[in-house]
Design an enzyme around this catalytic site. Structure first.
Site, PDB file in Angstrom:
ATOM      1  N   ARG A 158      48.369 -56.761  43.889  1.00 21.85           N
ATOM      2  CA  ARG A 158      47.215 -57.177  43.113  1.00 21.85           C
ATOM      3  C   ARG A 158      46.715 -56.011  42.257  1.00 21.85           C
ATOM      4  O   ARG A 158      46.749 -54.868  42.692  1.00 21.85           O
ATOM      5  CB  ARG A 158      46.095 -57.633  44.044  1.00 21.85           C
ATOM      6  CG  ARG A 158      46.401 -58.918  44.810  1.00 21.85           C
ATOM      7  CD  ARG A 158      45.407 -59.106  45.948  1.00 21.85           C
ATOM      8  NE  ARG A 158      45.517 -60.419  46.584  1.00 21.85           N
ATOM      9  CZ  ARG A 158      46.350 -60.718  47.555  1.00 21.85           C
ATOM     10  NH1 ARG A 158      47.187 -59.797  48.028  1.00 21.85           N
ATOM     11  NH2 ARG A 158      46.379 -61.931  48.089  1.00 21.85           N
ATOM     12  N   HIS A 161      41.927 -55.230  44.577  1.00 24.67           N
ATOM     13  CA  HIS A 161      41.986 -55.769  45.944  1.00 24.67           C
ATOM     14  C   HIS A 161      43.413 -55.722  46.496  1.00 24.67           C
ATOM     15  O   HIS A 161      43.833 -56.598  47.258  1.00 24.67           O
ATOM     16  CB  HIS A 161      41.446 -57.195  45.994  1.00 24.67           C
ATOM     17  CG  HIS A 161      40.002 -57.307  45.629  1.00 24.67           C
ATOM     18  ND1 HIS A 161      38.979 -57.112  46.535  1.00 24.67           N
ATOM     19  CD2 HIS A 161      39.411 -57.573  44.435  1.00 24.67           C
ATOM     20  CE1 HIS A 161      37.818 -57.269  45.925  1.00 24.67           C
ATOM     21  NE2 HIS A 161      38.054 -57.536  44.649  1.00 24.67           N
ATOM     22  N   ARG A 198      40.346 -62.759  54.049  1.00 26.04           N
ATOM     23  CA  ARG A 198      40.972 -61.483  53.684  1.00 26.04           C
ATOM     24  C   ARG A 198      39.895 -60.502  53.262  1.00 26.04           C
ATOM     25  O   ARG A 198      39.087 -60.777  52.378  1.00 26.04           O
ATOM     26  CB  ARG A 198      41.983 -61.670  52.548  1.00 26.04           C
ATOM     27  CG  ARG A 198      42.796 -60.415  52.220  1.00 26.04           C
ATOM     28  CD  ARG A 198      43.834 -60.706  51.146  1.00 26.04           C
ATOM     29  NE  ARG A 198      44.724 -59.579  50.891  1.00 26.04           N
ATOM     30  CZ  ARG A 198      44.490 -58.623  49.978  1.00 26.04           C
ATOM     31  NH1 ARG A 198      43.385 -58.668  49.236  1.00 26.04           N
ATOM     32  NH2 ARG A 198      45.341 -57.633  49.813  1.00 26.04           N
ATOM     33  N   ASN A 234      32.314 -60.293  47.761  1.00 25.13           N
ATOM     34  CA  ASN A 234      32.350 -58.870  48.088  1.00 25.13           C
ATOM     35  C   ASN A 234      31.321 -58.566  49.165  1.00 25.13           C
ATOM     36  O   ASN A 234      30.502 -59.417  49.517  1.00 25.13           O
ATOM     37  CB  ASN A 234      32.052 -58.016  46.844  1.00 25.13           C
ATOM     38  CG  ASN A 234      33.169 -58.045  45.816  1.00 25.13           C
ATOM     39  OD1 ASN A 234      34.339 -58.191  46.158  1.00 25.13           O
ATOM     40  ND2 ASN A 234      32.818 -57.921  44.553  1.00 25.13           N
ATOM     41  N   PHE A 247      35.642 -56.862  32.185  1.00 28.69           N
ATOM     42  CA  PHE A 247      36.320 -56.555  33.447  1.00 28.69           C
ATOM     43  C   PHE A 247      37.552 -55.671  33.256  1.00 28.69           C
ATOM     44  O   PHE A 247      37.730 -54.692  34.004  1.00 28.69           O
ATOM     45  CB  PHE A 247      36.695 -57.846  34.182  1.00 28.69           C
ATOM     46  CG  PHE A 247      37.184 -57.610  35.575  1.00 28.69           C
ATOM     47  CD1 PHE A 247      36.317 -57.176  36.576  1.00 28.69           C
ATOM     48  CD2 PHE A 247      38.514 -57.798  35.917  1.00 28.69           C
ATOM     49  CE1 PHE A 247      36.764 -56.942  37.866  1.00 28.69           C
ATOM     50  CE2 PHE A 247      38.969 -57.574  37.201  1.00 28.69           C
ATOM     51  CZ  PHE A 247      38.085 -57.143  38.173  1.00 28.69           C
ATOM     52  N   TYR A 448      41.943 -65.243  38.198  1.00 23.97           N
ATOM     53  CA  TYR A 448      42.622 -65.283  39.489  1.00 23.97           C
ATOM     54  C   TYR A 448      43.929 -66.067  39.405  1.00 23.97           C
ATOM     55  O   TYR A 448      44.926 -65.711  40.020  1.00 23.97           O
ATOM     56  CB  TYR A 448      41.710 -65.894  40.551  1.00 23.97           C
ATOM     57  CG  TYR A 448      40.582 -64.990  40.987  1.00 23.97           C
ATOM     58  CD1 TYR A 448      40.598 -64.375  42.234  1.00 23.97           C
ATOM     59  CD2 TYR A 448      39.493 -64.743  40.156  1.00 23.97           C
ATOM     60  CE1 TYR A 448      39.573 -63.542  42.643  1.00 23.97           C
ATOM     61  CE2 TYR A 448      38.456 -63.914  40.546  1.00 23.97           C
ATOM     62  CZ  TYR A 448      38.497 -63.315  41.796  1.00 23.97           C
ATOM     63  OH  TYR A 448      37.484 -62.490  42.184  1.00 23.97           O
ATOM     64  N   ARG A 455      52.157 -62.366  40.343  1.00 21.58           N
ATOM     65  CA  ARG A 455      52.481 -61.824  41.666  1.00 21.58           C
ATOM     66  C   ARG A 455      53.443 -62.728  42.432  1.00 21.58           C
ATOM     67  O   ARG A 455      54.363 -62.252  43.092  1.00 21.58           O
ATOM     68  CB  ARG A 455      51.220 -61.654  42.511  1.00 21.58           C
ATOM     69  CG  ARG A 455      50.248 -60.601  42.051  1.00 21.58           C
ATOM     70  CD  ARG A 455      49.166 -60.385  43.090  1.00 21.58           C
ATOM     71  NE  ARG A 455      49.743 -59.935  44.337  1.00 21.58           N
ATOM     72  CZ  ARG A 455      49.744 -60.662  45.457  1.00 21.58           C
ATOM     73  NH1 ARG A 455      49.207 -61.857  45.484  1.00 21.58           N
ATOM     74  NH2 ARG A 455      50.290 -60.187  46.560  1.00 21.58           N
TER      75      ARG A 455
END
Length: 788
Positions: A158, A161, A198, A234, A247, A448, A455
C-alpha cells in the site's frame, strides 16, 4: 433427460419463427421453455418508474420464474458429476464464493508434496541435471514452477498504511437503532456481525517499525447480511487536509525524501514540515500528532475514529449526520517517546506481537462503538463546519452514544492471504448509511478502489476470500483478471427476459442515496468556515493535562530540531503562536530561538467564538479503561539467592491475566531461598522498554548479584524514567537505590508508582501493585531532563 438419439438435432443458430409442436428432447424443450420465459416479459414494466417523481421510490425489478431450473442454466450437462465439477446438483441461486473462509483453508497434514497441478513431487532436494555434475535441464518443470512462483510472491505494498496487523471478531449491537438507520447490523439488540479489523501505521513501509510516531489506521470490515461496510478510520479524529486533491501532496511530503529515500517512517524532516507549515489547516492535526496519541502502547489501547462525517438514513428516508468512535475497554494508553525509540530496536514488531499474543492467550481486545448523531439544523449552528475533516464535534455539543461492542477473538491463519490482501474502501457502505459532502471523503471514495486495482491485480479483488462478503453476490459483472466465480447461465445484462429478469433490482429495499438538495455554482473553493485553522487546535491544547502539554512541546522540539532549514522552523513557530503563546515560546526556546517571529497571518480575518474552550474528553487521562491489567507485561528481576516467595506474587499476577516473566542474566535455573525457578527471558533479549511494570524481589544474596549487573541497574533506571510502576520487596530496596531511584518526588510527596513491602507481605503488595499497574504511568515523577 433424453437418450443419445434424442439429442442429435441440437442447433445453437437461430430458431423457428414460431415455437410450435411437441419438443422432441431436452434441448428443444429448453428452447421452448426459454421462449416462454422471454414471452412472459413482453415489455419493460419498470421503465415508466424511472422518470420524474416516481424515480424517487424505485420498484423491485420485474421477474418471472422459469418453469424448470434447467431453462436458465448454461448447459444441459450441468447434472453430470465428477470430483472436479461437483455433485451434479448445483446449488441454485447460490454463490459459493460467499461461503465462510473454511472453503479456502488448506491443510497439508499427512499429505504428499505436489506441484500446483497436483502432481506428486518425488524429490524436492535436487533440480534435474544431465549427470551429477552436468547442467540443469530445461525440462525441469518442478524447478521452474517453484522458482517462478517464488519470484512473483510479492505484490505492491500500500502507498500508505503499508504496515499493518489484523484480527477477526464480531460486532454486537446493543439496541435497535431503527429510529436512526435501517442498516441491518443495527436492527436489533444482540445481533452479531462478523468483522475483520486491520490496524496500521500510515507513513512507514511494510518492513518499518511499529512504534514510529505516526497516525494509526483503524479499519473495520463489517460482513453484514446486506453486504460489506468498511469503516476506514484512524486513531486520531481529524486529518491534515480539507480536500482530497491535496492528499498526494501530503503523502509525498511525509514520505522519505525522494533524492535519498530518508527518513523511513518519520515526519522529522524538511519536506514534511515545509508542506504543513504552508498548510495552516494542518495545525489541529499536528497537535494530535505531536501528542502521545501518535505513539500508542498497543492496538488494544487505542481509540478509533471514522474521521469524516457520514449519514444515517432510516427506512423512511430521514437522514442525520453521524461521527463514529471506537473506545477500547482497556483504556487509551501510550508509550513514552524515549521508550518508543528504544522499542523500535529491541522489538520492531512490538504492536503486532502484542495483538497476536493477547488473542492467543484469550485476552480478547474489546472496543465499544459510539456515535455522535446530530441533525443538519444542529450542524448549521456550530461555529465550525462538520464537512471539514480538520474539525471535531466536541462531546460537550454532541455526546457519544454507545451502540455496540466489538470483540477480536481470532488471529488470521495466514498473514498474506488475509491481513495483506484485505482491501478496505471508504465507498463500501450498506443501506442505511450514506456519505456527506465532505470533500476529503469524496476523494477517499475513489482512491481506495484505485489502489486495490494496482495492488491486487485487477477489478476482481472482491473475490479474494478475505474480501468477499457473507451476503450473496449476484450481478452481471463478468471476466477480468483473476476471475474466480463461474457464473451459471447465458445472461449477463439487465433488463432481460431470457433469465426471467434476474438478477433483478431490489427497489426500495436496496441501497438508495439520500436525496440531498443541491444548489450553487460549479466552483473550486471552500466555505468560509473552513478558513478557521486554529480555534480547535487551541481547544486541543487547552484540554491537555500539564504532563501531556510537556510531551507535545518535546515532540515539536524533536521533530523541528531535525529540520535543516531555519526558515521552516521559524514558520512553524509562527504558526504555533496562533494556537497558544506558551506553546510557541516553549518550542522556540527548545530550538534556540532568541526572539519569536510574528504570528502567521490568519486566513479568517474575523475572530471565532467557540462553543467550547476546553474539552476534558480530549485528554488521555480521561480514558483510563476498566482498571484491569490483562496482558500487561511485568518484569521480575531474578538472580541466585532471591527470596523464593516471589513465586506467590507471580501466581497472583497470572490470576489477573497479566504476563509476569522472570528476567535474568542468562537462561536456565536460578536458586531461590525456597527452591528453583526457570528464567523466562534474559536482560539482553527483553530490555526494560518491553515491559509495563517491574518487580524487584528481596533476598540479600540475589539483590547483591543483581546490583553487580549494569544491565539490571539500567533496567531499573529505565522503568523509573518512563514512569512505570515498580514494586520493591525487602532488600530489593538496595538495588533501586544503587540505580539512583529516589523514594520521594522532588516535591517531597510519596511516589504513587514506587511501592515497598517486606517479603512476607506479598498479599498486600499484590493488591497495591495491581492498582499501580492499572494507572499505567505515574507521571508525577517525570522531569526534563530525567533525574536518573
Amino acid at each position: 433427460m433424453g437418450t443419445a438419439n434424442e439429442k442429435d438435432n441440437k442447433s445453437t443458430i437461430s430458431g423457428p419463427a414460431n415455437a410450435t409442436g411437441s419438443p422432441a428432447n431436452d434441448f428443444t424443450r429448453k428452447l421452448s421453455a426459454t421462449d416462454e420465459l422471454a414471452a412472459a416479459i413482453p415489455y419493460n414494466a419498470n421503465k415508466a418508474g424511472e422518470h420524474g417523481e416516481a424515480s424517487t421510490s424505485p420498484d423491485e425489478g420485474q421477474t418471472v420464474a422459469p418453469s424448470d431450473p434447467f431453462v436458465t442454466g448454461s448447459t444441459l450437462t450441468e447434472t453430470v458429476a465428477s470430483p472436479k465439477v461437483g455433485s451434479g446438483e448445483p446449488r441454485l441461486r447460490f454463490n459459493a464464493g460467499n461461503e465462510p473462509l473454511d472453503r479456502v483453508r488448506a491443510d497439508s497434514s499427512n499429505q504428499t508434496l505436489t506441484t500446483n497441478q497436483g502432481v506428486p513431487v518425488g524429490d524436492n532436494q535436487n533440480s534435474l541435471k544431465a549427470g551429477y555434475r552436468g547442467p540443469a535441464l530445461l525440462e525441469d518443470f518442478i524447478l521452474r514452477e517453484k522458482i517462478t512462483h517464488f519470484d512473483h510472491e510479492r505484490i505492491p505494498e500500500r502507498v500508505v498504511h503499508a504496515r499493518g496487523s489484523a484480527a477477526h471478531g464480531y460486532f454486537e449491537c446493543y439496541e435497535s437503532l431503527a429510529q436512526y438507520t435501517c442498516a441491518s447490523l443495527f436492527a436489533e439488540a444482540g445481533k452479531r456481525t462478523p468483522v475483520f479489523v486491520r490496524f496500521s501505521t500510515v507513513i512507514g513501509e511494510r518492513g518499518s517499525a511499529d512504534t514510529a510516531r505516526d497516525v494509526r489506521g483503524f479499519a473495520t470490515k463489517f460482513y453484514t447480511d446486506e453486504g460489506n461496510w468498511d469503516l476506514v478510520g484512524n486513531n486520531i479524529p481529524v486529518f491534515f487536509i480539507q480536500d482530497a486533491i491535496k492528499f498526494p501532496d501530503l503523502v509525498h511530503a511525509a514520505k522519505p525524501e525522494p533524492h535519498f529515500a530518508v527518513p523511513q517512517a518519520s515526519t522529522a524532516h524538511d519536506t514534511f514540515w515545509d508542506f504543513v507549515s504552508l498548510m495552516p489547516e494542518s495545525t489541529h492535526m499536528l497537535m494530535w500528532l505531536m501528542s502521545d496519541r501518535a505513539i500508542p502502547r498497543s492496538f488494544r489501547t487505542m481509540q478509533g475514529f471514522g474521521v469524516n462525517t457520514f449519514r444515517l438514513v432510516t427506512a423512511e428516508g430521514e437522514s442525520r449526520f453521524v461521527k463514529f468512535h471506537w473506545q477500547p475497554l482497556a483504556g487509551t494508553h501510550s508509550l513514552d517517546w524515549d521508550e518508543a525509540v528504544k522499542i523500535s530496536g529491541a522489538d520492531p514488531d512490538f504492536h503486532r506481537r502484542d495483538l497476536w499474543e493477547a488473542i492467543e492467550c484469550g485476552a480478547y481486545p474489546e472496543y465499544e462503538l459510539g456515535m455522535q448523531i446530530f441533525t443538519e439544523e444542529q450542524a448549521e449552528q456550530f461555529s465550525f463546519d462538520v464537512l471539514d475533516a480538520t474539525k471535531i464535534v466536541p462531546e460537550e455539543l454532541v455526546s457519544v452514544t454507545p451502540v455496540g461492542r466489538m470483540i477480536l477473538n481470532r488471529n488470521p491463519d495466514n498473514f498474506f492471504a488475509e491481513t495483506e490482501q484485505v482491501a478496505f474502501c471508504a465507498a463500501h457502505i450498506v443501506p442505511g448509511l450514506d456519505f456527506s459532502n465532505d470533500p476529503l471523503l469524496a476523494g477517499r471514495i475513489h482512491s481506495y478502489v484505485d489502489t486495490q486495482l494496482t495492488r491486487l491485480g485487477g477489478p476482481n479483488f472482491h473475490e479474494i476470500p478475505i474480501n468477499s462478503p457473507v451476503a450473496q453476490v449476484h450481478n452481471n459483472q463478468r471476466d477480468g483478471m483473476h476471475r474466480q466465480t463461474i457464473n451459471r447461465g447465458r445472461v449477463s445484462y439487465e433488463p432481460n427476459s431470457l433469465a426471467g429478469g434476474c438478477p433483478f433490482q431490489a427497489g426500495a429495499a436496496g441501497f438508495r442515496s439520500f436525496p440531498e438538495p443541491m444548489k450553487g455554482d460549479k466552483v473550486r473553493g471552500k466555505p468560509e468556515r473552513f478558513a478557521d485553522h486554529y480555534t480547535q487546535a487551541t481547544l486541543f491544547w487547552n484540554s491537555q493535562s500539564a504532563v501531556e502539554k510537556v510531551h507535545i512541546i518535546r515532540a515539536f522540539r524533536f521533530e523541528l530540531t531535525r529540520v535543516q532549514s531555519p526558515a521552516i522552523r521559524q514558520r512553524m513557530v509562527a504558526m504555533l503562536e496562533n494556537v497558544a503563546s506558551d506553546l510557541a515560546e516553549s518550542v522556540a526556546r527548545g530550538l534556540g530561538m532568541d526572539t519569536l517571529p510574528p504570528p502567521l497571518p490568519k486566513a479568517l480575518k474575523k475572530d471565532v467564538t467557540p462553543e467550547v474552550s476546553s474539552s476534558p474528553a480530549l485528554s488521555l487521562f480521561a480514558r483510563p479503561g476498566d482498571g484491569g491489567i490483562r496482558m500487561r507485561r511485568i518484569a521480575i528481576l531474578v538472580a541466585d539467592g532471591i527470596d523464593g516467595r516471589i513465586t506467590t506474587l507471580h501466581a497472583g499476577l497470572l490470576g489477573e491475566q497479566a504476563v509476569p516473566r522472570f528476567v535474568g542474566a542468562r537462561l536456565g535455573s536460578i536458586r531461590t531461598t525456597e527452591g528453583k525457578i526457570e528464567v523466562d527471558v534474559t536482560l539482553e533479549a527483553m530490555p526494560s522498554v518491553l515491559f509495563d511494570a517491574l518487580v524487584v524481589p528481596g533476598g540479600s544474596e540475589g539483590v547483591e548479584a543483581l546490583a553487580r549487573l549494569g544491565q539490571a541497574l539500567e533496567f531499573v533506571k529505565e522503568q523509573y524514567r518512563h514512569c512505570k510502576p515498580i514494586l520493591v520487596l525487602g532488600d530489593g530496596r538496595k538495588l533501586t537505590e544503587a540505580a539512583g531511584v529516589k523514594w520521594t518526588l522532588l516535591s517531597g510527596a510519596q511516589d504513587s508508582g514506587l511501592l515497598h513491602f517486606e517479603d512476607e507481605d506479598i498479599g498486600n503488595a499484590l493488591d497495591r501493585f495491581i492498582e499501580a499497574i492499572a494507572a499505567h504511568r505515574h507521571f508525577e515523577r517525570e522531569t526534563d531532563p530525567p533525574p536518573v
